[in-house]
Design an enzyme around this catalytic site. Structure first.
Site, PDB file in Angstrom:
ATOM      1  N   ASN A   9       9.208   1.144   7.820  1.00  0.00           N
ATOM      2  CA  ASN A   9       9.217   0.404   6.554  1.00  0.00           C
ATOM      3  C   ASN A   9      10.340   1.009   5.718  1.00  0.00           C
ATOM      4  O   ASN A   9      10.183   2.099   5.172  1.00  0.00           O
ATOM      5  CB  ASN A   9       7.853   0.564   5.863  1.00  0.00           C
ATOM      6  N   LYS A  11      11.479   0.101   2.947  1.00  0.00           N
ATOM      7  CA  LYS A  11      11.270  -0.036   1.497  1.00  0.00           C
ATOM      8  C   LYS A  11      12.565  -0.519   0.840  1.00  0.00           C
ATOM      9  O   LYS A  11      13.301  -1.294   1.450  1.00  0.00           O
ATOM     10  CB  LYS A  11      10.747   1.277   0.909  1.00  0.00           C
ATOM     11  N   HIS A  95       1.070  -3.489   0.707  1.00  0.00           N
ATOM     12  CA  HIS A  95       1.422  -2.072   0.731  1.00  0.00           C
ATOM     13  C   HIS A  95       0.960  -1.435  -0.580  1.00  0.00           C
ATOM     14  O   HIS A  95       0.964  -2.099  -1.631  1.00  0.00           O
ATOM     15  CB  HIS A  95       2.938  -1.917   0.898  1.00  0.00           C
ATOM     16  N   GLU A  97       2.345   0.410  -2.594  1.00  0.00           N
ATOM     17  CA  GLU A  97       3.326   0.319  -3.683  1.00  0.00           C
ATOM     18  C   GLU A  97       3.251  -1.042  -4.366  1.00  0.00           C
ATOM     19  O   GLU A  97       3.502  -1.157  -5.563  1.00  0.00           O
ATOM     20  CB  GLU A  97       4.736   0.612  -3.132  1.00  0.00           C
ATOM     21  N   GLU A 167      -3.044   3.811   4.951  1.00  0.00           N
ATOM     22  CA  GLU A 167      -2.054   4.643   4.276  1.00  0.00           C
ATOM     23  C   GLU A 167      -2.684   5.267   3.034  1.00  0.00           C
ATOM     24  O   GLU A 167      -2.725   4.630   1.964  1.00  0.00           O
ATOM     25  CB  GLU A 167      -0.836   3.806   3.866  1.00  0.00           C
ATOM     26  N   GLY A 173       5.151   9.609   0.977  1.00  0.00           N
ATOM     27  CA  GLY A 173       6.355  10.172   0.366  1.00  0.00           C
ATOM     28  C   GLY A 173       6.148  11.530  -0.275  1.00  0.00           C
ATOM     29  O   GLY A 173       6.997  12.005  -1.028  1.00  0.00           O
ATOM     30  N   SER A 213       3.797  10.122   5.287  1.00  0.00           N
ATOM     31  CA  SER A 213       4.500  11.335   5.720  1.00  0.00           C
ATOM     32  C   SER A 213       4.406  11.590   7.226  1.00  0.00           C
ATOM     33  O   SER A 213       4.251  12.727   7.649  1.00  0.00           O
ATOM     34  CB  SER A 213       4.015  12.550   4.921  1.00  0.00           C
TER      35      SER A 213
HETATM   36  P1  13P Z   1       6.425   7.900   4.010  1.00  0.00           P
HETATM   37  O1  13P Z   1       6.513   7.939   5.528  1.00  0.00           O
HETATM   38  O2  13P Z   1       7.772   8.063   3.357  1.00  0.00           O
HETATM   39  O3  13P Z   1       5.374   8.811   3.474  1.00  0.00           O
HETATM   40  O4  13P Z   1       5.971   6.397   3.634  1.00  0.00           O
HETATM   41  C1  13P Z   1       4.847   5.873   4.237  1.00  0.00           C
HETATM   42  C2  13P Z   1       4.753   4.425   3.906  1.00  0.00           C
HETATM   43  O5  13P Z   1       4.448   4.062   2.801  1.00  0.00           O
HETATM   44  C3  13P Z   1       5.054   3.465   4.976  1.00  0.00           C
HETATM   45  O6  13P Z   1       4.711   2.179   4.615  1.00  0.00           O
END
Ligand code: 13P
Length: 249
Positions: A9, A11, A95, A97, A167, A173, A213
């Site tokens: 992903n 982003k 997601h 976010e 997640e 992150g 992560s």
């Molecule tokens: P990270 O791997 O950067 O923690 O992000 C995970 C994520 O949100 C994947 O959709």
């Protein structure tokens, strides 16, 4: 019997030329990979570029979001039909976010899941708790609501086509991964909920990815857990070498 799905992903990252270079490297690294499906989810503006790069390879293309209406006066939105048209096979839905920053709810997630299925693509429904929810012992409640809300009204046949991504928000992150045991506990809960919603066969068939992560040095342990069927990767998917290393779990 469940083929692991390793997805990047990206982003809000990468220009088209950066996306093209990274996708080329991923295609190269994925040659001969048969133990997993590989998926890239770039920004909308790079979908066409990446579609061209992955054409004819075993790397698949996904979008990071979708709108549920097919067409009309919905300024700024992109429909499932248009994503299908550009070559997407998968769409990430809800997601964390999007839940955190853009008002995504279980109800909108459900509409999106249905629109994606209607267009013959695979929705990746994201579920997971925040740190406050974990500390308040609300993991089961929140994940159950995300699952029941996001998947409401789906037939067993439709449920069997969905991918779930667990997640935990506190692991995204932050460099803080859920331990394999912590992740497995929630994945097992998700599998139980799938059984309640669609029966034994559906529960056995649906893939549940872990995200938060995931890095080359922890992927193997996570993937070793019985109910973890892949990874949804943010940061470590943005560099060719770390994503290539992940594919070798
Ligand atoms: P990270 O791997 O950067 O923690 O992000 C995970 C994520 O949100 C994947 O959709």
């Amino acid at each position: 019997m469940r083929i692991p799905l390793i997805a990047g992903n990206w982003k809000l990252n990468k220009t088209r030329s950066e996306a093209e270079a990274l996708a080329k490297a991923v295609v190269e690294a994925s040659r001969g990979v048969t133990h997993a499906e590989v998926l890239l989810c770039p920004v909308f503006t790079s979908l066409e570029t990446v579609a061209r790069v992955v054409a004819g390879s075993n790397v698949k293309l996904g979008a990071q979001d979708v709108y549920w209406e097919e067409a009309g006066a919905f300024t700024g939105e992109v429909s499932a039909g248009l994503l299908k048209d550009i070559g997407c096979t998968h769409v990430i839905v809800a997601h964390s976010e999007r839940r955190q920053f853009f008002g995504e709810t279980n109800e909108t997630a459900n509409r999106k899941v249905k629109a994606v299925l209607k267009n013959g693509m695979t929705p990746i429904l994201c579920v997971g708790e925040t740190l406050a929810e974990r500390e308040g012992n609300k993991v089961e409640q929140v994940v159950t609501e995300h699952m029941r809300g996001g998947l409401a009204g789906l037939s067993a046949g439709e449920l069997a086509q969905v991918v779930i991504a667990y997640e935990p928000v506190w692991a995204i992150g932050t460099g803080k991964t859920a331990s394999p045991a912590q992740a497995q506990e929630v994945h097992a809960l998700i599998r139980r909920l799938l059984k309640e919603l669609g029966g034994e066969e559906v529960a056995a068939a649906v893939r549940i990815q872990y995200g938060g992560s995931v890095k080359p040095d922890n992927v193997k342990e996570l993937m070793g857990m019985p109910d973890i069927d892949g990874a949804l990767v943010g940061g470590a998917s943005l560099k060719a070498d770390s994503f290539a290393a992940l594919l070798k779990f």
